[in-house]
Design an enzyme around this catalytic site. Structure first.
Site, PDB file in Angstrom:
ATOM      1  N   LYS A 191      41.462  70.367   2.216  1.00 42.48           N
ATOM      2  CA  LYS A 191      42.451  70.933   1.287  1.00 42.48           C
ATOM      3  C   LYS A 191      43.687  70.031   1.364  1.00 42.48           C
ATOM      4  O   LYS A 191      44.489  70.129   2.293  1.00 42.48           O
ATOM      5  CB  LYS A 191      42.791  72.369   1.718  1.00 42.48           C
ATOM      6  N   GLU A 266      48.326  70.080  14.376  1.00 45.71           N
ATOM      7  CA  GLU A 266      49.211  68.911  14.520  1.00 45.71           C
ATOM      8  C   GLU A 266      50.450  69.224  13.696  1.00 45.71           C
ATOM      9  O   GLU A 266      50.397  69.211  12.465  1.00 45.71           O
ATOM     10  CB  GLU A 266      48.531  67.641  13.981  1.00 45.71           C
ATOM     11  N   CYS A 300      56.453  62.833  10.948  1.00 47.46           N
ATOM     12  CA  CYS A 300      56.558  63.929  11.917  1.00 47.46           C
ATOM     13  C   CYS A 300      57.078  63.479  13.278  1.00 47.46           C
ATOM     14  O   CYS A 300      57.791  64.205  13.949  1.00 47.46           O
ATOM     15  CB  CYS A 300      55.194  64.590  12.085  1.00 47.46           C
ATOM     16  N   GLU A 399      63.694  70.384  12.332  1.00 46.21           N
ATOM     17  CA  GLU A 399      63.117  69.207  11.677  1.00 46.21           C
ATOM     18  C   GLU A 399      63.644  69.108  10.246  1.00 46.21           C
ATOM     19  O   GLU A 399      63.457  70.034   9.454  1.00 46.21           O
ATOM     20  CB  GLU A 399      61.588  69.332  11.677  1.00 46.21           C
TER      21      GLU A 399
END
Ligand code: NAD
Length: 496
Positions: A191, A266, A300, A399
């Protein structure tokens, strides 16, 4: 393949002209059961690239069934590793042959600079070849020395595996995720993110072209809340892997827990770079500015908190400011562009909001950043920004996922380690020093999955890459252990 720019552009146009693009299930190209589509755009212009099928729960169920059928009946799972390896090598070779086209599709869809997109496609190829090699050499049957018994463990593929991936490295991350699963004999349902569905669909076309059995690779395009949620909660999956934000990762883990489906997460990060006073200031500032502006900071594992020894702090900051001011922000396809757009208006607004919130909580604004205008382009652009101050600021804790670094000084090694570890995340940090004993000592005290020395963002195949705490769980990617994760153990015992 004829790789003139005109021919590449024609192949990309041919692909996009199939709009509305269908999902890839069981070797067929299918629309959503309810016929709905969504628009994917070029973030550099804001203009539509194509309409894409918005798959729902029924469609996802069909994809999982197709993957299950392929696992049980296509012969894929029973092939010898070298038979499967031949087919996967063909796929890797075909992806490599189509690299210029795939890179152009990825650059258009994700706002990537084309050379960086080419690097992502090559990384996919290298990852697939790495896991094919492992699959050829791994021992699948291990005799165990047990008193009074003949005992063996056998390693077998699980079955259909689900993969939900984000928009920042769409194609590269598909490679990191599906390669070990396929090489081990599993079948996959991918996906892709709704912002970047195109390269996954192109992969479906190449899989068909090289003759992978129908249903071994399936691609369900659509939104996270519908297609993603349906995949995460599907009881037919034998393993799930999610790459994305901690907020959604938690939802995916909850859904998997209800079915007792093993899940690998992750997730995001808030990495630190600890910079000691013996570094080459010019070279180190160059490397860190490159890292935070690479793909417009949408990485990331980026170093977003720069923890700098007080004795060099002012000089280091001044080098960084000069370099950041010089970064050329522009359309990803324009010559000279060093930093392209962020992926969407939503992502641009997120970056701007964090700058405001950081300042209102007292961060000093060394380089303001903010929205950037690129003449003639209606895309989603921001400038690099530098904030500074105490680390208990929202811009230093959460973040941002944009080209924003947060600076703070330190006085001694213990303080630097404590600052780097003062975060809910645990993905990747770096230590910069000419004293390699000190660098290694500090690197080993980091509470994270990855510590780099005198470098940032390093991913050699064979080194496990994983996050801990809010940055992930379940074993990580890119290593021998990742391959083993996609096999289940079976113990076979006979009393003597
Ligand atoms: P996101 O979590 O919003 O979306 C990721 C994927 O999840 C997309 O495909 C999305 O459609 C899907 N999704 C959204 N809602 C869902 C739901 N309710 N159920 C199931 N699926 C759903 O993340 P993003 O904004 O696409 O990506 C950025 C995040 O990804 C950042 O936090 C970044 O740090 C992280 N990331 C981590 C790694 C890593 O290796 N650790 C790599 C790349 C990105």
């Amino acid at each position: 393949m004829n790789t003139t720019p005109e021919n590449q552009q024609k192949l990309v146009s041919d692909f996009l002209s199939q709009s509305p693009l269908k999902a890839f299930i069981g070797g067929e190209w299918v629309s959503a059961a309810d016929g709905t589509t969504f628009t994917t755009r070029d973030p550099g212009t804001g203009k539509p690239l194509a309409e894409v099928a918005a798959m729902g729960a029924k469609d996802v169920d069909r994809a999982v069934q197709a993957a299950t059928k392929a696992f049980r009946t296509s012969g894929w799972a029973e092939m010898t590793p070298n038979e499967r390896g031949v087919l996967l090598h063909r796929l890797a070779d075909e992806v490599e042959r189509h690299k210029p086209v795939l890179a152009r599709i990825e650059a258009s869809d994700a706002g990537k600079i084309p050379a960086q997109a080419e690097g992502d496609v090559q990384n996919f190829v290298d990852t697939m070849r790495y896991f094919i090699d492992i699959s050829l050499h791994v021992q699948r049957r291990t005799p165990l020395a047990v008193k009074g018994h003949e005992a063996t463990t056998v390693r077998l593929p699980w079955g259909p595996c689900g993969f939900i991936v984000p928009w920042n490295f769409p194609f590269l991350l598909i490679g990191w995720n599906i390669s070990p699963a396929l090489a081990a004999g599993n079948t996959v349902v991918i996906k892709p993110a709704e912002d970047t569905p195109l390269s996954a669909l192109y992969l479906g076309q190449l899989a068909q072209k090289v003759g992978l059995p129908d249903g071994v690779i399936n691609v369900v395009t659509g939104f996270g809340e519908t297609a993603g949620a349906a995949l995460a909660s599907h009881p037919g999956l034998k393993r799930m892997s999610f790459t994305g934000s901690p907020e959604v990762g938690r939802l995916v883990a909850e859904a998997c827990a209800r079915n007792l489906t093993p899940v690998k997460l992750e997730l995001g990060g808030k990495g630190a770079a600890v910079i000691f006073d013996d570094v080459d200031i010019d070279a180190t500032s160059a490397r860190l500015v490159n890292a935070i502006t690479f793909h417009t900071g949408q990485v990331c594992c980026d170093a977003t908190r720069w923890i700098v020894h007080r004795s060099i702090y002012d000089r280091f900051v001044s080098h960084c400011v000069d370099r950041m001011k010089a970064v050329a922000v522009g359309y990803q396809f324009d010559t000279g562009t060093q930093m392209g757009p962020v992926v969407s208006a939503k992502q641009r607004d997120r970056v701007l909001r964090y700058l405001d919130r950081g300042r209102s909580e007292g961060a000093k604004c060394i380089l303001a950043g903010g929205a950037a205008a690129v003449p003639g382009r209606e895309g989603f652009y921001v400038k690099p920004a530098l904030l500074a101050g105490e680390l208990n600021n929202v811009a230093a804790r959460e973040e941002i996922f944009g080209p924003v670094a947060y600076l703070t000084p330190f006085d001694n090694e213990a303080q630097a380690v404590a600052m780097a570890n003062d975060t809910d995340y645990g993905l990747a940090n770096s230590v910069w020093s000419a004293d390699l004993d000190r660098a290694r000592r500090v690197a080993e005290r980091m509470v994270a999955g990855n510590s780099w020395i005198n470098a940032h963002n390093v991913f050699p195949h064979g080194v496990p890459y994983a996050g801990i705490n809010k940055s992930g769980m379940g074993g990580g990617v890119l290593s021998y252990e990742t391959f083993l994760d996609y096999t289940r153990g079976l113990s076979v015992v006979r009393p003597l």
